[in-house]
Design an enzyme around this catalytic site. Structure first.
Site, PDB file in Angstrom:
ATOM      1  N   SER A  96       0.777  -1.326  -0.041  1.00  0.00           N
ATOM      2  CA  SER A  96       0.013   0.041  -0.232  1.00  0.00           C
ATOM      3  C   SER A  96       0.973   1.259   0.054  1.00  0.00           C
ATOM      4  O   SER A  96       1.884   1.434   0.596  1.00  0.00           O
ATOM      5  CB  SER A  96      -0.832  -0.144   1.309  1.00  0.00           C
ATOM      6  OG  SER A  96      -1.543   1.331   1.608  1.00  0.00           O
ATOM      7  N   TYR A 144      -2.256   0.204  10.192  1.00  0.00           N
ATOM      8  CA  TYR A 144      -2.455  -0.540   9.002  1.00  0.00           C
ATOM      9  C   TYR A 144      -1.125  -0.517   8.171  1.00  0.00           C
ATOM     10  O   TYR A 144      -0.589  -1.261   7.584  1.00  0.00           O
ATOM     11  CB  TYR A 144      -3.567   0.109   8.274  1.00  0.00           C
ATOM     12  CG  TYR A 144      -3.630  -0.329   6.826  1.00  0.00           C
ATOM     13  CD1 TYR A 144      -4.252  -1.444   6.462  1.00  0.00           C
ATOM     14  CD2 TYR A 144      -3.312   0.629   5.915  1.00  0.00           C
ATOM     15  CE1 TYR A 144      -4.202  -1.950   5.139  1.00  0.00           C
ATOM     16  CE2 TYR A 144      -3.275   0.072   4.584  1.00  0.00           C
ATOM     17  CZ  TYR A 144      -3.839  -0.860   4.191  1.00  0.00           C
ATOM     18  OH  TYR A 144      -3.890  -1.310   2.805  1.00  0.00           O
ATOM     19  N   GLU A 146       0.137   3.750   1.699  1.00  0.00           N
ATOM     20  CA  GLU A 146       0.112   4.175   3.195  1.00  0.00           C
ATOM     21  C   GLU A 146       1.662   4.063   3.730  1.00  0.00           C
ATOM     22  O   GLU A 146       1.913   4.728   4.868  1.00  0.00           O
ATOM     23  CB  GLU A 146      -1.176   3.577   3.751  1.00  0.00           C
ATOM     24  CG  GLU A 146      -2.459   4.208   3.519  1.00  0.00           C
ATOM     25  CD  GLU A 146      -2.599   5.540   3.993  1.00  0.00           C
ATOM     26  OE1 GLU A 146      -2.248   5.782   5.162  1.00  0.00           O
ATOM     27  OE2 GLU A 146      -3.496   6.157   3.387  1.00  0.00           O
TER      28      GLU A 146
END
Length: 347
Positions: A130, A153, A132
């Site tokens: 990801s 996460y 992120e």
């Protein structure tokens, strides 16, 4: 006939990837969690009774927290490719359940990699990493950008990323990371901000909802169209050697821009309906993510066709139709024009 195993098959990406692989004559297997209610809405239109002689789509009960179960599934299927999309994938929720997020999103990846190794190391592995993970690193972000995660996460995804790299280097596994930036569609989960916005607009027009409550409107993301991203996943596993590749459009837009475009599309005054609720703010925010996908463009031949404004229209039209409202139809015209050549069958 190639066999593929997909975790997270009931999610947005899993459903689109299943369609893609079936169109390429794969035998597709998916892992689903046992629940008292059906959670297969995104793949119900694909499902074929496994008793049918020509069936190439099979579902198996499993859980990413159960190593033995995962190993048994891999051993029994012996897939040529595994696409690991399953995770606790909601960033804001990961602050509330960090331990569970780590167990499923981080250690679930390790369990699959270990199952591949124990069963002969013959399976190509794709890890859904990801954007992120880049967190507070300045944009644009590419394969060489340092990781500075800002949520449980993102930290769990970073663990999964490095385990994938480690198994490639230490076990000679064909293990690749696709570092995907935000990608959306009408099949996006209803609690993710883009779908939350488009679904709320349809509900407001239908008289079912009064207000739309949002958090940080100033966060900027690189948003693309999900079906294009699953094609990139498949292409990554068709390379001659495992690679870690960034996938994104290279454009950043704020949540505020998404809201403004969405309400403007249906001619609603957003000031009347949009309210800010502090509970939707993250304890630590990622302000700006923008992909540098030069390697994807060069090695995969990947270039997005659906832009930001088109994506907003596609999602709103789909949510309006779900409530039996008359859609504006621009989104359907965009898809018909840009995907009339059935892009997902391209090599």
């Amino acid at each position: 006939m190639k066999k593929a195993l997909i975790t997270g098959i009931t999610g947005q990406d899993g459903s689109y990837l299943t369609e893609l692989l079936l169109s390429k004559n794969y035998e597709v297997h998916g892992i689903i969690r046992r629940a008292s209610t059906f959670n297969t809405a995104r793949i119900d239109h694909i499902y074929v009774d496994p008793h049918e002689p020509k069936s190439r789509f099979f579902l198996h009960y499993g859980d990413l927290s159960d190593a033995e179960q995962i190993s048994n599934i891999v051993q029994n299927i012996k897939p040529h490719e595994i696409y690991h999309l399953g995770a606790q994938s909601h960033v804001r929720v990961s602050f509330d359940i960090p331990e569970y997020t780590g167990n499923v999103t981080a250690l679930g990846t390790t369990r699959i990699l270990e199952a591949i190794k124990r069963n002969g190391n013959h399976t190509k592995f794709y890890q859904a990493s990801s954007s992120e993970m880049f967190g507070s690193s300045p944009p644009p972000q590419n394969e060489e950008t340092p990781f500075r995660p800002r949520s449980p996460y993102a930290i769990a995804k970073l663990h999964a990323y490095w385990m994938t790299v480690n198994y490639k280097e230490s076990c000679n596994s064909f293990a690749s990371n696709g570092i995907l930036f935000n990608h959306e569609s009408p099949r996006r989960g209803e609690t993710f901000v883009t779908r939350k916005i488009t679904r709320a607009i349809a509900n407001i027009l239908a008289g079912n909802q009064e207000f739309l409550y949002l958090g940080n409107l100033d966060a900027k993301r690189d948003w693309g169209y999900a079906p294009e991203y699953v094609w990139a996943m498949w292409k990554i596993l068709q390379l001659d050697k495992p690679e870690n590749i960034v996938i994104g459009t290279g454009e950043a837009h704020s949540v505020r821009e998404f809201v403004e475009n969405a309400f403007s599309y249906v001619d609603l005054p957003l000031e009347k309906y949009v309210k800010i609720d502090p509970k939707y703010f993250r304890p630590t925010e990622v302000e700006l993510l923008v992909a540098d996908s030069e390697i994807a463009n060069r090695t995969l031949g990947w270039n997005p066709r659906i832009g930001f404004n088109d994506l907003v229209k596609i999602m709103i039209d789909a949510d309006m139709r779900k409530l039996s409202l008359e859609s504006i139809g621009d989104g359907d015209k965009i898809l018909e024009k840009k995907f009339s050549d059935r892009w997902w069958k391209e090599d």
